[in-house]
Design a protein around this motif. Structure first.
Motif, PDB file in Angstrom:
ATOM      1  N   LYS A 271       0.488  -1.251   0.467  1.00  0.00           N
ATOM      2  CA  LYS A 271       0.315   0.501   0.681  1.00  0.00           C
ATOM      3  C   LYS A 271       0.624   1.307  -0.334  1.00  0.00           C
ATOM      4  O   LYS A 271       0.237   1.824  -0.101  1.00  0.00           O
ATOM      5  N   LEU A 272       1.978   1.386   0.039  1.00  0.00           N
ATOM      6  CA  LEU A 272       2.492   2.533  -0.162  1.00  0.00           C
ATOM      7  C   LEU A 272       3.443   3.269  -1.447  1.00  0.00           C
ATOM      8  O   LEU A 272       3.115   2.218  -1.989  1.00  0.00           O
ATOM      9  N   ASN A 273       3.157   3.858  -1.259  1.00  0.00           N
ATOM     10  CA  ASN A 273       3.279   4.642  -2.630  1.00  0.00           C
ATOM     11  C   ASN A 273       3.961   5.193  -3.491  1.00  0.00           C
ATOM     12  O   ASN A 273       4.474   5.397  -4.816  1.00  0.00           O
ATOM     13  N   SER A 274       5.280   4.471  -2.914  1.00  0.00           N
ATOM     14  CA  SER A 274       6.713   4.018  -3.514  1.00  0.00           C
ATOM     15  C   SER A 274       6.782   2.770  -5.338  1.00  0.00           C
ATOM     16  O   SER A 274       5.589   2.170  -4.603  1.00  0.00           O
ATOM     17  N   LYS A 275       7.567   3.573  -5.950  1.00  0.00           N
ATOM     18  CA  LYS A 275       7.521   2.213  -6.649  1.00  0.00           C
ATOM     19  C   LYS A 275       7.839   1.509  -6.153  1.00  0.00           C
ATOM     20  O   LYS A 275       7.422   0.386  -6.660  1.00  0.00           O
ATOM     21  N   SER A 276       8.955   1.254  -6.059  1.00  0.00           N
ATOM     22  CA  SER A 276       9.170  -0.060  -5.209  1.00  0.00           C
ATOM     23  C   SER A 276       8.311   0.081  -3.468  1.00  0.00           C
ATOM     24  O   SER A 276       8.781   0.567  -2.722  1.00  0.00           O
ATOM     25  N   LYS A 277       8.889  -1.373  -3.179  1.00  0.00           N
ATOM     26  CA  LYS A 277       8.299  -1.771  -1.927  1.00  0.00           C
ATOM     27  C   LYS A 277       9.613  -2.611  -1.348  1.00  0.00           C
ATOM     28  O   LYS A 277       8.891  -3.073   0.092  1.00  0.00           O
ATOM     29  N   ASN A 278      10.630  -1.979  -1.655  1.00  0.00           N
ATOM     30  CA  ASN A 278      11.578  -2.945  -0.206  1.00  0.00           C
ATOM     31  C   ASN A 278      11.517  -2.470   0.600  1.00  0.00           C
ATOM     32  O   ASN A 278      12.714  -1.443   1.421  1.00  0.00           O
ATOM     33  N   THR A 279      10.755  -2.182   2.339  1.00  0.00           N
ATOM     34  CA  THR A 279      11.154  -2.105   3.584  1.00  0.00           C
ATOM     35  C   THR A 279      10.971  -2.868   4.514  1.00  0.00           C
ATOM     36  O   THR A 279      10.690  -4.244   4.407  1.00  0.00           O
ATOM     37  N   PRO A 280      12.193  -2.788   5.057  1.00  0.00           N
ATOM     38  CA  PRO A 280      12.454  -4.091   6.409  1.00  0.00           C
ATOM     39  C   PRO A 280      10.599  -4.464   6.989  1.00  0.00           C
ATOM     40  O   PRO A 280      11.086  -5.089   7.998  1.00  0.00           O
ATOM     41  N   PHE A 281       9.945  -2.904   7.213  1.00  0.00           N
ATOM     42  CA  PHE A 281       9.030  -3.490   8.264  1.00  0.00           C
ATOM     43  C   PHE A 281       7.539  -3.299   7.456  1.00  0.00           C
ATOM     44  O   PHE A 281       6.638  -3.367   8.527  1.00  0.00           O
ATOM     45  N   ASP A 282       7.815  -3.878   6.867  1.00  0.00           N
ATOM     46  CA  ASP A 282       6.484  -5.047   6.222  1.00  0.00           C
ATOM     47  C   ASP A 282       5.255  -6.011   7.364  1.00  0.00           C
ATOM     48  O   ASP A 282       6.341  -7.136   7.638  1.00  0.00           O
ATOM     49  N   GLY A 283       4.919  -5.475   7.708  1.00  0.00           N
ATOM     50  CA  GLY A 283       3.568  -6.430   8.616  1.00  0.00           C
ATOM     51  C   GLY A 283       3.903  -6.057   9.804  1.00  0.00           C
ATOM     52  O   GLY A 283       3.784  -6.725  11.233  1.00  0.00           O
ATOM     53  N   ALA A 284       4.785  -4.567   9.974  1.00  0.00           N
ATOM     54  CA  ALA A 284       4.835  -4.189  11.695  1.00  0.00           C
ATOM     55  C   ALA A 284       3.632  -4.162  12.212  1.00  0.00           C
ATOM     56  O   ALA A 284       2.868  -3.060  11.450  1.00  0.00           O
ATOM     57  N   ARG A 285       3.427  -3.731  13.728  1.00  0.00           N
ATOM     58  CA  ARG A 285       2.915  -2.669  14.333  1.00  0.00           C
ATOM     59  C   ARG A 285       3.042  -1.847  14.774  1.00  0.00           C
ATOM     60  O   ARG A 285       3.855  -1.969  15.130  1.00  0.00           O
ATOM     61  N   LEU A 286       2.857  -0.785  13.885  1.00  0.00           N
ATOM     62  CA  LEU A 286       3.511   0.941  14.858  1.00  0.00           C
ATOM     63  C   LEU A 286       2.570   1.463  15.329  1.00  0.00           C
ATOM     64  O   LEU A 286       1.184   1.019  15.607  1.00  0.00           O
ATOM     65  N   GLN A 287       2.773   2.429  15.932  1.00  0.00           N
ATOM     66  CA  GLN A 287       1.545   3.363  16.607  1.00  0.00           C
ATOM     67  C   GLN A 287       2.101   4.561  16.378  1.00  0.00           C
ATOM     68  O   GLN A 287       3.122   4.985  16.433  1.00  0.00           O
ATOM     69  N   GLY A 288       1.617   4.937  15.299  1.00  0.00           N
ATOM     70  CA  GLY A 288       1.512   6.624  14.994  1.00  0.00           C
ATOM     71  C   GLY A 288       1.152   6.611  13.670  1.00  0.00           C
ATOM     72  O   GLY A 288       1.535   6.246  12.689  1.00  0.00           O
ATOM     73  N   LYS A 289       0.096   7.615  13.015  1.00  0.00           N
ATOM     74  CA  LYS A 289      -0.127   7.611  11.387  1.00  0.00           C
ATOM     75  C   LYS A 289      -0.481   9.181  11.423  1.00  0.00           C
ATOM     76  O   LYS A 289      -0.885  10.846  12.300  1.00  0.00           O
ATOM     77  N   ILE A 290       0.285   9.637   9.878  1.00  0.00           N
ATOM     78  CA  ILE A 290       0.440  10.737   9.349  1.00  0.00           C
ATOM     79  C   ILE A 290      -1.729  11.008   9.215  1.00  0.00           C
ATOM     80  O   ILE A 290      -1.629  10.094   8.391  1.00  0.00           O
ATOM     81  N   LEU A 291      -2.014  12.314   9.430  1.00  0.00           N
ATOM     82  CA  LEU A 291      -2.856  12.203   9.091  1.00  0.00           C
ATOM     83  C   LEU A 291      -3.049  13.745   7.579  1.00  0.00           C
ATOM     84  O   LEU A 291      -3.679  13.654   6.794  1.00  0.00           O
ATOM     85  N   SER A 292      -2.647  14.642   7.576  1.00  0.00           N
ATOM     86  CA  SER A 292      -2.534  15.873   6.857  1.00  0.00           C
ATOM     87  C   SER A 292      -1.002  15.726   7.213  1.00  0.00           C
ATOM     88  O   SER A 292      -0.173  16.407   7.594  1.00  0.00           O
ATOM     89  N   THR A 293      -0.986  16.335   5.215  1.00  0.00           N
ATOM     90  CA  THR A 293       0.170  16.887   4.852  1.00  0.00           C
ATOM     91  C   THR A 293       0.223  19.059   4.400  1.00  0.00           C
ATOM     92  O   THR A 293      -0.527  18.630   3.574  1.00  0.00           O
ATOM     93  N   TRP A 294       1.070  19.222   5.020  1.00  0.00           N
ATOM     94  CA  TRP A 294       0.855  20.473   4.110  1.00  0.00           C
ATOM     95  C   TRP A 294       2.263  21.343   3.557  1.00  0.00           C
ATOM     96  O   TRP A 294       2.627  20.743   3.958  1.00  0.00           O
ATOM     97  N   VAL A 295       2.638  21.577   2.636  1.00  0.00           N
ATOM     98  CA  VAL A 295       3.109  22.597   1.775  1.00  0.00           C
ATOM     99  C   VAL A 295       3.053  23.793   1.547  1.00  0.00           C
ATOM    100  O   VAL A 295       1.804  23.682   0.313  1.00  0.00           O
ATOM    101  N   ASP A 296       3.430  25.350   2.139  1.00  0.00           N
ATOM    102  CA  ASP A 296       2.933  27.001   1.520  1.00  0.00           C
ATOM    103  C   ASP A 296       2.178  26.758   2.170  1.00  0.00           C
ATOM    104  O   ASP A 296       1.401  27.241   0.812  1.00  0.00           O
ATOM    105  N   GLY A 297       1.153  25.994   2.906  1.00  0.00           N
ATOM    106  CA  GLY A 297       0.377  26.361   3.899  1.00  0.00           C
ATOM    107  C   GLY A 297      -0.855  25.819   2.547  1.00  0.00           C
ATOM    108  O   GLY A 297      -2.379  25.191   3.014  1.00  0.00           O
ATOM    109  N   THR A 298      -0.642  24.837   1.607  1.00  0.00           N
ATOM    110  CA  THR A 298      -1.550  23.776   0.340  1.00  0.00           C
ATOM    111  C   THR A 298      -1.844  22.787   1.070  1.00  0.00           C
ATOM    112  O   THR A 298      -0.663  21.800   0.879  1.00  0.00           O
ATOM    113  N   GLN A 299      -3.090  22.004   1.471  1.00  0.00           N
ATOM    114  CA  GLN A 299      -3.143  20.333   2.226  1.00  0.00           C
ATOM    115  C   GLN A 299      -2.754  19.595   0.309  1.00  0.00           C
ATOM    116  O   GLN A 299      -3.068  19.655  -0.099  1.00  0.00           O
ATOM    117  N   VAL A 300      -1.500  18.952   1.012  1.00  0.00           N
ATOM    118  CA  VAL A 300      -1.122  17.619   0.536  1.00  0.00           C
ATOM    119  C   VAL A 300      -1.507  16.565  -0.335  1.00  0.00           C
ATOM    120  O   VAL A 300      -1.150  15.077  -0.330  1.00  0.00           O
TER     121      VAL A 300
END
Length: 432
Positions: A394-423
């Motif tokens: 489900k990652l947006n990168s073309k490549s999926k090579n993460t060592p954290f696949d399946g990891a149970r984590l605590q923390g989620k990004i809800l929103s990101t703004w760049v120069d005041g515009t929500q991206v």
């Protein structure tokens, strides 16, 4: 221009070292005002209620690998930008180890144009220190600075000829350019896939002593003392290198240091079953080294944390451990992974964002990385307690090579703004 008031937020301020309830007013892409109450009255603006979640300066990620030019099948500026936005990264500082490498103004202008056309977040390019990253002849540092290069590095190709490094640092010093080194002794570390010790010996993995990092840093710091250059060590990952770094800072040299998300959260035992997604460069270290590096970040000895986002395709990872390519993606996973250190009590949130946002901005001379009035409205909203299970597909990168696949984590990004515009979240219909 629309005025936006972000209310009911827990403001993570890495400058003040605090987490306080408050609100921010955004206008013309900048933070126009900051309030010490969560719901200020009498402000004429569009109100966005953040629901009591945390709001922090956007991450400035130094050392991002993008596949353009030459390896667009691994990562493009569009997909890297989407991954960055989904991970709270508002500025990518890209590496020059492309194919061909970024060692001339024309190549640098190309990637700047591609990023401007396709990336939803900001991009700042680094350029090679020597032509072709071959360690023989330095690049045209002055012309590359004029073209927009923010630092100069040969990445993981350590220059063996000390005289070449000396000349490049001297020239960089005369122009005020930042040189970024990879502290490793190149002969000792050649071909290594693990850190020396009982574990590597039992597994039969080619290994390198942690002293190789110390030796590489010793050489670079000696050259900094000789030339007066501005210097940043890209990754400090071992206990043995920390005294050298401390002495350099005590002596007043213009030296900073970084480390990676992987060396802060993983150790050498994670490659137990020869799992190549855990193969990174430098190799994962002992748990004692990991703890020491976390302590150095907490104390401010290590200034910057980066993802060292290195996309690799399946074919280059599905190989015997020795032959597999090094590196892991990290733009989208860095913040949730590093929140492990917050939940374990090893780092507090202001210290974490000091290393992710404020210190990178300071080192590159950027006004970002702050929640102060007049700073760019590059921001990330996060739910630090939200449990997630990471799914690499489900990652947006073309490549999926993460060592954290399946990891149970605590923390989620809800929103990101760049120069005041929500991206992020992305508008409907956004396609990588």
């Amino acid at each position: 221009m629309t005025r936006t008031l972000l209310t009911n937020a827990k403001l993570i301020d890495p400058e003040a070292g605090t987490v306080t309830h408050g609100a921010l007013l955004i206008e013309n892409g900048l933070i126009a005002d900051r309030f010490d109450v969560p719901n200020p009255d009498g402000v004429d603006a569009e109100v966005v209620d953040l629901g009591g979640k945390h709001l922090a300066p956007g991450i400035i990620d130094i050392g991002v690998k993008v596949g353009e030019p030459g390896e667009r099948h691994k990562e493009s500026f569009k997909t890297a930008g989407l991954a960055a936005a989904a991970g709270g990264v508002t500025t990518m500082v890209t590496r020059p180890d492309t194919t061909p490498c970024i060692d001339n103004p024309e190549a640098l202008e190309f990637i700047k144009r591609r990023a401007l056309e396709t990336s939803v977040v900001k991009m700042l390019p680094m350029a090679a220190l020597t032509k072709g990253r071959d360690g023989r002849e330095m690049t045209e540092i002055g012309f590359l600075l004029d073209a927009g290069a923010v630092a100069f590095t040969d990445c993981d190709r350590v220059i063996r000829d000390t005289k070449v490094v000396s000349r490049a640092m001297t020239y960089a010093r005369s122009l005020g350019a930042l040189v970024m080194g990879h502290p490793q002794e190149p002969t000792l570390s050649k071909g290594a896939a693990a850190t020396s010790g009982k574990f590597a010996s039992l597994r039969g993995i080619p290994h390198v002593t942690s002293m190789a990092e110390r030796m590489g840093l010793d050489r670079d710091i000696a050259l900094v003392e000789m030339t007066g250059a501005r210097y940043h060590a890209d990754q400090i990952t071992t206990t043995r290198a920390l005294p050298t770094l401390q002495r350099a800072k005590d002596n007043g040299f213009d030296v900073t240091a970084g480390t990676s998300m992987h060396h802060l959260t993983l150790n050498e035992l994670d490659v137990a079953d020869y799992r190549t997604f855990f193969k990174v460069k430098p190799p994962l270290r002992a748990e004692e080294d990991r703890m020491a590096v976390v302590g150095a970040v907490r104390d401010g000895l290590i200034d910057i944390i980066s993802s060292f986002h290195t996309p690799q395709d399946e074919e280059s990872k599905r190989l015997p451990f020795e032959e597999a390519a090094s590196g892991a993606v990290g733009l989208e996973t860095m913040l949730p992974v590093l929140l492990r250190l917050y939940h374990s009590g090893e780092l507090d949130l202001p210290t974490l964002f000091r290393a992710l946002s404020l210190n990178p901005a300071k080192r590159l001379g950027l006004p970002a990385g702050r929640l102060s009035k007049g700073a760019p409205a590059d921001l990330v909203q996060l739910d630090v307690d939200k449990p997630i299970v990471l799914n690499r597909f489900k990652l947006n990168s073309k490549s999926k090579n993460t060592p954290f696949d399946g990891a149970r984590l605590q923390g989620k990004i809800l929103s990101t703004w760049v120069d005041g515009t929500q991206v992020f979240p992305f508008p409907e219909g956004t396609d990588a």
